[in-house]
Scaffold this motif. Structure first.
Motif, short mmCIF file in Angstrom:
data_model
loop_
_atom_site.label_atom_id
_atom_site.label_comp_id
_atom_site.label_asym_id
_atom_site.label_seq_id
_atom_site.Cartn_x
_atom_site.Cartn_y
_atom_site.Cartn_z
N LYS A 529 0.83 -1.20 0.00
CA LYS A 529 0.00 0.00 0.00
C LYS A 529 0.87 1.25 0.00
O LYS A 529 0.57 2.23 -0.70
N LYS A 532 2.37 1.80 -3.41
CA LYS A 532 1.38 2.35 -4.35
C LYS A 532 1.21 3.85 -4.13
O LYS A 532 1.11 4.62 -5.09
N LYS A 533 1.18 4.24 -2.88
CA LYS A 533 1.02 5.67 -2.60
C LYS A 533 2.23 6.46 -3.07
O LYS A 533 2.09 7.56 -3.61
N ALA A 535 4.22 5.59 -5.53
CA ALA A 535 4.17 5.62 -7.00
C ALA A 535 3.12 6.61 -7.49
O ALA A 535 3.35 7.34 -8.47
N ASP A 536 1.98 6.67 -6.81
CA ASP A 536 0.95 7.64 -7.17
C ASP A 536 1.43 9.07 -6.98
O ASP A 536 0.90 9.99 -7.62
N SER A 537 2.39 9.26 -6.08
CA SER A 537 2.91 10.60 -5.79
C SER A 537 4.17 10.92 -6.60
O SER A 537 4.94 11.81 -6.22
N SER A 538 4.40 10.19 -7.67
CA SER A 538 5.49 10.46 -8.62
C SER A 538 6.87 10.23 -8.02
O SER A 538 7.84 10.90 -8.40
N GLU A 579 -2.68 -4.27 -9.01
CA GLU A 579 -4.11 -3.95 -8.95
C GLU A 579 -4.82 -4.32 -10.24
O GLU A 579 -6.01 -4.63 -10.21
N HIS A 639 3.43 4.66 -15.50
CA HIS A 639 2.18 4.81 -16.25
C HIS A 639 1.01 4.17 -15.52
O HIS A 639 -0.11 4.69 -15.55
N HIS A 641 0.50 4.17 -12.54
CA HIS A 641 0.09 5.07 -11.46
C HIS A 641 -0.02 6.51 -11.95
O HIS A 641 0.18 7.45 -11.17
N GLU A 642 -0.36 6.64 -13.22
CA GLU A 642 -0.69 7.94 -13.83
C GLU A 642 0.43 8.96 -13.71
O GLU A 642 0.18 10.15 -13.55
N ASP A 643 1.66 8.51 -13.75
CA ASP A 643 2.81 9.42 -13.72
C ASP A 643 3.50 9.35 -15.07
O ASP A 643 4.47 8.62 -15.26
#
Length: 1215
Positions: A529, A532-533, A535-538, A579, A639, A641-643
């Motif tokens: 978890k 993931k956070k 990675a989501d935060s670039s 995920e 990608h 994680h939308e980065d």
């Protein structure tokens, strides 16, 4: 008195007196000589002191070299001529004051009057401490000059050193002790003298013509004696002398002091109220702490309590320098204490130290807080915290205080009032200062994480062993570890990110990333978890930028190692619990681990260089290929994680080149690399751009070498589009990728159980993307139908929901024939291959058959217009009826959609097709037998099937009976129903649904319309049939009591005011009265004129205006008019109804209401119910308005609807 007056005049009128004395040099020298003679001749100490004061002040003001030489010569002469050293006190004192007052005089005195030193030595051994004190004072002033000290070095080494140490050791008076320590302080400025003095022992020998004591002494012992004195001045001076010695070389000189047990007494002095003494003790102990012997002799173990107590006391004072020194000492002890020697012998002492540090780090003085952070960092060591029980709550409070202080400092606004370069310089300095404080804080936090990791392997450190078993265990390692993760997330990460916007420091980022890395170990159950956070935060982008900026070549190798390790664990954590894709096997993870481990360290390039490396199609070596794998995997993770920090068009081209390179060299990359390549191509492909055939061929070849597509599938609508937009990929992988897409997509199957909802519901982005692809290629629908047939039930249900939504939103797309033809093939295959009951063998082979049947019936409902049944539809009817005949009543999942389809086929087509369809269905004897079994379950006490199946069975039976009777069709199998049970079910319903009652009413209405003479349905009397009365013979098979009971049941059902049930009740009542009128008109009139009918009519009406304009009420009133039931509905009331109808806008009424109103008007007119001419005209006008065009102008509501999973024809229920 004269001397005092002269001193006063000199002080008050310095310049005048000086000018007066200096007018004549000869007079001046004479006056000075007279004063010096007075000094040497008087014995009164007060006069002597006054003479010294006047001489020194006058000499310093005159600044005349002859005067100074005169005094020095006179002093030397006086010392040479005196018979006893006792008389030298005044002269020695004067010389000391004069040398102190005149700069450079010490050098002149040593150079020109070197023989004076012999007199000083004689005086030093003279048994008069006043003389010794004066001489030590003079020596101190001489050695304060570096030049004089160098010239006197031989004198000290050869003669003075032993005498001085002996004098210091034997000094009794405070004056001598202080002057000796002053001389010692001056001597200790020079390495040469320090080496001589701090030798283990010095032999004091008697020089020629001198008598003095001989013996052995040691500076540490002498200073220790002074340190033990009760005089704070001597204690401070002693501590400062020790410090002065240690400053030169702690490693060389500290052992002597440690062996003398001086640290023990220094620790004791930390409790002194004298701040100077405490400060001096701090300084001395800091230097002693550099020697390992200081710790091995356990001085720190005995003194740590005093240090902590002293810290508590100093933090209550305002002396910040004292606080800083105390914290420096504490930090040194905590840092240098050997691990094998436990510093804190109890958890209480450890907690006390933690409170002191917490108080210190919360200090508003930044320098104090900074020293406290250093101490905290050293405090967070396993051997310091291992005294059971470990005080995790105290540690948590300490870390919170440290982090909050850092946050407070980092949020302090920069002073930007200055302009220009000064402003920039000040800002840079402030940012640098913040960075240092933040770095120290992060180092402390990293040590806390390291401490948690070390405690993971110790069961005794997991929780407080002294906690009661029943108590809630909060002070545990687990709670502390979770706090570390939370604090890092909420405090550390935001602080570092804010600071990195102003300046990026490699050493700070190194510590920061090592913290993030250690947290994966500290809280293992949260590592996925947390990854993931991050990675989501670039953080993947951030780490790669750090490597590109600082880690080129061999620079910042440690930062490169930390960055690589961080990326390594983030990637593995994300891959191990993805995920949007299947988790990899252990073998696959091992492959990834291997190429990440070898490749990440080599990646330190910026994005353009990485893309160029990825695009290289020349022969690629193994090491370079690993780097390509790493780069591709990192871009893939980012990608996901939308980065998207790489230009997608360039990445799209680079991945194509990479795949072609693999094909050229015949390589088969790891599965994760295949997955990443396909995903990145799908994400980066522009809507207008298409891949070259050679690339598509390479992708297909790559994927064909993989055993199962799910190994490389990543769930995303663009990936689905990627596979379906290229025919070469769709033909090979379309079925698999659609099945995977539905298995991952969250789609609620509640849509299957509800009635279609009109309108356009908002679609999810994923469904919208799928629908876009479906509209572009309807052949994909065939794949979806195959999925319904062959996929697991949960996936098939999702496909069915999606197809229903798609067809509902795209009504212009006609797919009925496509679906019917495909389903016919599936059904034929099923029935040919499996001759047994589908509830046994073939349901195992095709568990999704109910879903296909549901789709078939739903598509049928979608067709609003009546259509002729073609040959395919007739074949399908035959196959479905054959399938139903092979089922048991318990096979509800198959029978329900099948009955809906059969019922819809009978009522959703033209009259000619209805007769053909009925003939096909009636030829299935198995189906008729099944219907009989299901109908019989309506009144059994056994477990009933779903009510919806009973509804469909009754409706289907009623439809079969009506069609057979109307078309005089051949009957191959009759169907028996107990009439008494039907009447009982309507008269005394057992909480049946309204729809079931309506279905039974349709069946009974059909039987009444056929006068119980159906060739298909045989209405059987009950086994306990009572003897019939004579008047019942005309009504057979009904009896009078049954008629009245049925009437009451219909009235009870009507008052429920359910629209569908009410229509069925009125239709059944119409058929009942027609049947009674044909058999016994009197009974029919009697039934129609029941007083309860009026009460029923008014019960159905409500307070709304024109509430009578409802189809069931109008039909009921028409029935009462037909049988002239004036007691139920009078002529006046009929007139009021007509007036109300005439005033109503008929265009707002539904077709069903208009038809009912038209029938009511015709009935009123036919029965001659109106005598009033005006009412007759109103009726005529209304009839003209109700022409057939009026009905056709109304919007036509769909006749076939689905209620509770049951297909229902409204016209069938109504008529």
């Amino acid at each position: 008195h004269v001397l005092f007056c002269f001193r006063d005049a000199l002080v008050r009128h310095t310049s005048l007196v000086t000018q007066l004395v200096a007018q004549d040099q000869r007079v001046c020298i004479y006056f000075i000589s007279m004063l010096f003679g007075l000094l040497c001749s008087v014995e009164d100490r007060s006069i002597t002191d006054l003479c010294i004061e006047v001489l020194v002040q006058l000499t310093t003001e005159l600044k005349l070299e002859p005067v100074i030489h005169c005094l020095l010569d006179a002093s030397h002469k006086e010392l040479c001529n005196m018979t006893s050293m006792r008389d030298s006190l005044a002269t020695m004192t004067f010389l000391g004051k004069l040398v102190d007052a005149i700069p450079g005089l010490a050098d002149e005195l040593v150079m020109e009057h070197g023989k004076l030193m012999e007199h000083l030595l004689r005086g030093l051994v003279y048994p008069n401490e006043g003389v010794q004190a004066a001489i030590c004072y003079l020596y101190g002033k001489l050695y304060s000059s570096p030049m004089a000290a160098e010239m006197l070095s031989g004198h000290f080494r050869e003669k003075l050193c032993p005498l001085f140490l002996s004098t210091l050791d034997s000094a009794q008076t405070k004056e001598l002790q202080i002057n000796c320590l002053g001389l010692l302080r001056q001597l200790l400025k020079y390495d040469l003298f320090v080496s001589l003095i701090v030798s283990k022992s010095v032999l004091i020998e008697s020089a020629e013509s001198f008598e003095g004591p001989s013996g052995e002494t040691s500076l540490p012992l002498v200073l220790k004696k002074l340190l033990l004195s009760r005089d704070e001045i001597l204690q401070v001076a002693s501590a400062q002398c020790i410090t002065a010695v240690l400053v030169h070389s702690p490693a060389k000189h500290a052992p002597a002091f440690i062996h003398a047990d001086i640290p023990e007494f220094l620790f004791e002095h930390l409790s002194s109220p004298c701040e100077v003494l405490v400060w001096s003790s701090y300084n001395c102990l800091i230097l002693l702490a550099e020697e390992p012997l200081f710790f091995s002799k356990c001085h720190t173990v005995y003194g740590i309590e005093a240090v902590v107590r002293s810290l508590h006391g100093s933090l209550k004072m305002t002396n910040t320098e004292l606080q800083k020194q105390g914290l420096m000492l504490f930090a040194e002890i905590l840092t240098r204490q050997p691990e094998e020697i436990r510093l804190f012998t109890s958890s209480a002492m450890c907690t006390d130290a933690s409170r002191a540090l917490q108080e210190a780090v919360s200090s508003p003085v930044l320098d104090v807080a900074a020293e406290a952070v250093r101490a905290i960092s050293a405090f967070l060591r396993k051997d310091h915290q291992s005294s059971p029980p470990v005080q995790y709550k105290a540690l948590q409070a300490l870390l919170e205080a440290m982090l909050n202080r850092c946050v407070e400092f980092s949020q302090t606004p920069l002073n930007r009032r200055s302009l220009g370069h000064t402003c920039n310089r000040n800002s840079r300095r402030a940012i640098l200062h913040r960075g240092k404080f933040l770095l120290s804080t992060l180092e402390g936090f990293r040590n806390a994480c390291r401490l948690a990791v070390e405690f993971l392997g110790e069961p005794s450190a997991q929780e407080n062993p002294f906690t009661a078993p029943s108590a809630k265990k909060e002070d545990t390692l687990e709670a502390f570890s979770e706090f570390l993760l939370s604090a890092c997330d909420s405090l550390c990460i935001p602080m570092v990110m804010r600071h990195s916007e102003q300046a990026t420091q490699p050493d700070l980022m190194e510590v920061f990333l090592s913290i993030l890395h250690s947290l994966f170990v500290v809280v293992p159950h949260m590592k996925v978890k947390f990854s993931k956070k991050l990675a989501d935060s670039s953080f993947i982008r951030l780490t790669l930028e750090l490597k590109a900026r600082f880690c080129n070549g061999q620079s910042h190798s440690t930062l490169n190692q930390v960055c690589s390790s961080f990326l390594y664990h983030v990637c593995l954590n994300l891959l191990s619990a993805p995920e949007k894709t299947e988790p990899p096997s252990q073998e696959e993870l091992s492959q990834v681990s291997e190429f990440l481990e070898h490749g990440l360290l080599q990646i330190s390039s910026r994005n353009p260089e990485s893309l160029a490396l990825l695009s290289d199609r020349q022969h690629v070596e193994v090491a370079v290929r690993r780097r390509q794998y790493c780069i591709l995997l990192l871009f893939y993770m980012a990608h996901l994680h939308e980065d998207r920090f790489v230009p997608e068009a360039e990445l799209f081209v680079a991945v194509q080149s990479f795949l072609l390179s693999l094909q050229d060299q015949g390589e088969c990359p790891p599965l994760v690399v295949c997955r990443a390549s396909v995903y990145l191509l799908a994400m980066c492909q522009d809507k207008d751009s298409m891949l070259d055939k050679v690339v598509v061929s390479a992708i297909r070849k790559l994927l064909e070498g993989i055993s199962d597509l799910h190994l490389v599938y990543t769930h995303h609508p663009l990936l689905l589009r990627f596979f379906l937009v290229y025919p070469e990929l769709m033909s090979r992988f379309g079925h698999s990728v659609l099945e995977l897409w539905f298995s991952w997509e969250e789609i609620s199957s509640e849509e299957l159980d509800d009635d279609p909802i009109p309108g356009n519901p908002i679609l999810s982005a994923n469904l919208a993307a799928l629908f876009q692809v479906l509209r572009s290629s309807l052949s994909i629908l065939l794949i979806l139908l195959d999925l319904i047939c062959s996929s697991p039930v949960d996936i098939a249900r999702k496909v069915l929901v999606v197809l229903r939504i798609f067809l509902r939103k795209n009504e212009d797309i006609q797919v009925g024939g496509l679906i019917r033809g495909h389903f016919l093939l599936i059904l034929q295959h099923l029935l040919v291959d499996h001759g047994a009951s589908p509830s046994r063998g073939q349901l195992e082979a095709s568990r999704n058959l109910p879903l296909l049947l549901s789709l078939l019936s739903w598509v049928q409902l979608r067709n609003e217009a009546e259509q002729e049944l073609d040959s395919m539809a007739i074949k399908l009817l035959h196959q479905v009826s054959k399938l139903c005949g092979k089922c048991d009543p318990t096979d509800v999942d198959i029978l329900q959609p099948s009955f809906n389809f059969l019922y819809g086929s009978l009522h959703g087509t033209t009259l000619g097709s209805q007769k053909r369809a009925a003939a096909v269905l009636l030829s299935s004897t198995d189906l008729i037998e099944l219907l009989e079994k299901i109908l019989a379950l309506t009144w059994t006490d056994a477990a009933l099937p779903r009510t919806s199946l009973l509804c469909s069975a009754w409706l289907l039976t009623a439809s079969f009976s009506a069609q057979q009777h109307k078309g005089n069709l051949q009957v191959h199998q009759t169907l028996s129903v107990e009439l008494d049970q039907v009447l009982k079910a309507l008269s005394f319903p057992k909480k049946k649904t309204a729809l079931l009652s309506a279905a039974i009413l349709c069946f009974l209405r059909t039987a009444l319309q056929q006068s119980f003479s159906s060739a298909l349905v045989a209405l059987m009397p009950s086994s306990a049939q009572p003897l019939s009365a004579p008047e019942d013979n005309a009504l057979a098979p009904l009896g009078t009591s049954q008629v009245l009971s049925l009437l009451i049941g219909l009235q009870n059902l009507l008052v429920q005011k359910d629209p569908l049930l009410s229509q069925a009740c009125v239709g059944c009542l119409e058929a009942l009265l027609d049947y009674l009128h044909s058999r016994s008109p009197d009974i029919a009139l009697h039934v129609a004129s029941q007083p309860w009918n009026r009460f029923l009519l008014f019960t159905l009406l409500d307070a709304e205006e024109n509430s009578f304009l409802r189809p069931e009420i109008l039909r009921l009133m028409a029935l009462f008019v037909q049988y002239r039931s004036s007691s139920v509905l009078s002529r006046e009331e009929v007139g009021l109804v007509l007036q109300g109808a005439a005033l109503t806008d008929l265009s707002t009424l539904s077709n069903a209401t208009l038809r009912a109103l038209h029938g009511f008007f015709l009935q009123v007119q036919n029965m001659g119910f109106l005598a009033d001419h005006s009412i007759a005209q109103t009726l005529q006008a209304s009839l003209e308005d109700l022409c057939p065009s009026t009905f056709s102008s109304q919007p036509c509501l769909q006749d076939m609807i689905c209620l509770g999973g049951v297909s229902v024809s409204l016209s069938h229920i109504r008529n």
